[in-house]
Design a protein around this motif. Sequence first.
Motif, PDB file in Angstrom:
ATOM      1  N   GLU A   1       1.688  -2.901  -0.061  1.00 32.29           N
ATOM      2  CA  GLU A   1       2.558  -2.403   1.460  1.00 32.29           C
ATOM      3  C   GLU A   1       3.037  -3.726   2.303  1.00 32.29           C
ATOM      4  OE1 GLU A   1      -0.427   0.129   2.612  1.00 32.29           O
ATOM      5  OE2 GLU A   1       0.291   2.103   1.451  1.00 32.29           O
ATOM      6  N   ALA A   2       1.562  -4.689   2.523  1.00 28.73           N
ATOM      7  CA  ALA A   2       2.181  -5.747   3.612  1.00 28.73           C
ATOM      8  C   ALA A   2       3.640  -6.471   2.916  1.00 28.73           C
ATOM      9  CB  ALA A   2       0.946  -6.793   3.264  1.00 28.73           C
ATOM     10  N   GLY A   3       3.432  -6.614   1.729  1.00 29.15           N
ATOM     11  CA  GLY A   3       5.206  -7.052   1.126  1.00 29.15           C
ATOM     12  C   GLY A   3       6.164  -5.968   1.131  1.00 29.15           C
ATOM     13  N   VAL A   4       5.890  -4.549   1.343  1.00 27.37           N
ATOM     14  CA  VAL A   4       7.219  -3.613   1.808  1.00 27.37           C
ATOM     15  C   VAL A   4       7.670  -3.379   3.023  1.00 27.37           C
ATOM     16  CG1 VAL A   4       7.970  -1.780   1.992  1.00 27.37           C
ATOM     17  CG2 VAL A   4       6.280  -2.128  -0.289  1.00 27.37           C
ATOM     18  N   PHE A   5       6.387  -3.987   3.763  1.00 24.71           N
ATOM     19  CA  PHE A   5       6.576  -4.356   5.453  1.00 24.71           C
ATOM     20  C   PHE A   5       7.498  -5.425   5.496  1.00 24.71           C
ATOM     21  CE2 PHE A   5       5.495  -6.204   9.165  1.00 24.71           C
ATOM     22  CZ  PHE A   5       5.927  -5.396  10.372  1.00 24.71           C
TER      23      PHE A   5
ATOM     24  N   PRO B   1       5.727   0.921   5.570  1.00 21.69           N
ATOM     25  CA  PRO B   1       4.774   0.632   6.423  1.00 21.69           C
ATOM     26  C   PRO B   1       5.464  -0.056   7.203  1.00 21.69           C
ATOM     27  CG  PRO B   1       4.192  -0.267   4.094  1.00 21.69           C
ATOM     28  CD  PRO B   1       5.245   0.139   4.299  1.00 21.69           C
ATOM     29  N   ARG B   2       4.542   0.517   8.521  1.00 22.50           N
ATOM     30  CA  ARG B   2       5.127   0.201  10.481  1.00 22.50           C
ATOM     31  C   ARG B   2       4.661  -1.531   9.824  1.00 22.50           C
ATOM     32  NH1 ARG B   2       8.118   4.323   8.488  1.00 22.50           N
ATOM     33  NH2 ARG B   2       9.233   5.711  10.114  1.00 22.50           N
ATOM     34  N   THR B   3       3.406  -2.014   9.915  1.00 26.37           N
ATOM     35  CA  THR B   3       2.718  -2.708  10.343  1.00 26.37           C
ATOM     36  C   THR B   3       2.521  -3.809   9.226  1.00 26.37           C
ATOM     37  OG1 THR B   3       0.096  -1.093  10.007  1.00 26.37           O
ATOM     38  CG2 THR B   3       1.764  -1.720  12.100  1.00 26.37           C
ATOM     39  N   ASP B   4       1.974  -4.740   9.337  1.00 24.56           N
ATOM     40  CA  ASP B   4       1.670  -5.885   8.157  1.00 24.56           C
ATOM     41  C   ASP B   4       0.096  -6.319   7.825  1.00 24.56           C
ATOM     42  OD1 ASP B   4       1.384  -8.129   6.525  1.00 24.56           O
ATOM     43  OD2 ASP B   4       2.365  -9.203   7.656  1.00 24.56           O
ATOM     44  N   LYS B   5      -0.060  -5.526   6.749  1.00 27.90           N
ATOM     45  CA  LYS B   5      -1.245  -4.851   6.152  1.00 27.90           C
ATOM     46  C   LYS B   5      -1.667  -5.957   5.614  1.00 27.90           C
ATOM     47  CE  LYS B   5      -0.676  -0.630   6.236  1.00 27.90           C
ATOM     48  NZ  LYS B   5      -1.759   1.175   5.853  1.00 27.90           N
ATOM     49  N   THR B   6      -1.401  -7.399   5.633  1.00 26.11           N
ATOM     50  CA  THR B   6      -2.094  -8.471   4.920  1.00 26.11           C
ATOM     51  C   THR B   6      -3.253  -8.553   5.443  1.00 26.11           C
ATOM     52  OG1 THR B   6       0.272  -9.526   5.149  1.00 26.11           O
ATOM     53  CG2 THR B   6      -1.966 -11.501   4.568  1.00 26.11           C
ATOM     54  N   TYR B   7      -3.777  -8.384   6.757  1.00 29.45           N
ATOM     55  CA  TYR B   7      -4.870  -8.578   7.562  1.00 29.45           C
ATOM     56  C   TYR B   7      -6.329  -7.936   6.474  1.00 29.45           C
ATOM     57  CZ  TYR B   7      -5.019  -4.332   9.288  1.00 29.45           C
ATOM     58  OH  TYR B   7      -5.562  -2.525   9.047  1.00 29.45           O
ATOM     59  N   LEU B   8      -5.967  -5.931   5.996  1.00 26.17           N
ATOM     60  CA  LEU B   8      -6.484  -5.407   5.386  1.00 26.17           C
ATOM     61  C   LEU B   8      -6.855  -6.106   3.367  1.00 26.17           C
ATOM     62  CD1 LEU B   8      -7.807  -2.973   5.218  1.00 26.17           C
ATOM     63  CD2 LEU B   8      -5.331  -1.658   4.265  1.00 26.17           C
ATOM     64  N   GLY B   9      -5.297  -6.469   3.475  1.00 24.61           N
ATOM     65  CA  GLY B   9      -5.893  -6.577   2.253  1.00 24.61           C
ATOM     66  C   GLY B   9      -6.902  -8.043   1.698  1.00 24.61           C
ATOM     67  N   ARG B  10      -6.542  -8.855   3.003  1.00 19.99           N
ATOM     68  CA  ARG B  10      -7.504 -10.051   3.063  1.00 19.99           C
ATOM     69  C   ARG B  10      -9.147 -10.250   3.433  1.00 19.99           C
ATOM     70  NH1 ARG B  10      -4.242 -14.887   6.712  1.00 19.99           N
ATOM     71  NH2 ARG B  10      -2.029 -14.919   5.055  1.00 19.99           N
ATOM     72  N   THR B  11      -8.954  -8.600   3.669  1.00 25.06           N
ATOM     73  CA  THR B  11     -10.481  -8.020   4.324  1.00 25.06           C
ATOM     74  C   THR B  11     -10.863  -7.829   3.433  1.00 25.06           C
ATOM     75  OG1 THR B  11      -9.878  -7.791   6.837  1.00 25.06           O
ATOM     76  CG2 THR B  11     -12.220  -6.809   5.775  1.00 25.06           C
ATOM     77  N   LEU B  12     -10.277  -7.050   2.165  1.00 23.46           N
ATOM     78  CA  LEU B  12     -10.657  -5.762   0.562  1.00 23.46           C
ATOM     79  C   LEU B  12     -11.242  -7.108   0.392  1.00 23.46           C
ATOM     80  CD1 LEU B  12      -8.062  -3.207   1.199  1.00 23.46           C
ATOM     81  CD2 LEU B  12     -10.703  -3.043   1.746  1.00 23.46           C
TER      82      LEU B  12
END
Length: 207
Positions: free
Chosen positions: A98-102, A144-155
Amino acid sequence: MADSNRSVNRAAIIMFLYALVVVALSALAYLIAPPGANAMTAVVAGGVSAVLMCVMAGMSLLIRKNRAVGMIGIHVGMLLPLLFCVGFLMRIPVAYGEAGVFRFFDAEFERQVEAGALQDNADARAKFYADAERALTGDETEIPRTDKTYLGRTLTLLFGASTAAFVLLLLSRPKVPAKEADPFAADTPLQTKHDAKESTKTSDFTS
């Protein structure tokens, strides 16, 4: 008995520390999340996971008073990090995807702004995403309207912590205290023999 108590205490400490790490990483995800991200979900999920681990740790410490409760705490407490590990592992590629799509659509929006085709404001951005969603599928599929890279790193960090907790618990498997014998069990055969003798005497008397 002392060894078993120490091993149970050690397992409970690992569970408590793991719960603390989960809470800390969930709070970190909330703090570093970009504006508009639904970061509260990570806090709630992390909090629930931590509470479950603390409950299992507390239950495991009760094994001397209530063996059934203690056994549940020890074994479920060892299993939960593995389940969380699998759950985090399944969510990691989704978050990074999702981060890549955003980033792709955000870069395209910025390109069109620089080209003068779009204005750089919230309404233009919302229309751009809506048009892109309809062009992709012919229907409103959310991009996705936001960058979810933070979520991927947290996970990823949570996956590592869960793996470490499971391995540590597995390597330091608590030595379950032996089940205490019934203090009256040794007297039962003697009592049975005594009752049999009394029964024989009564039978001889009545006959």
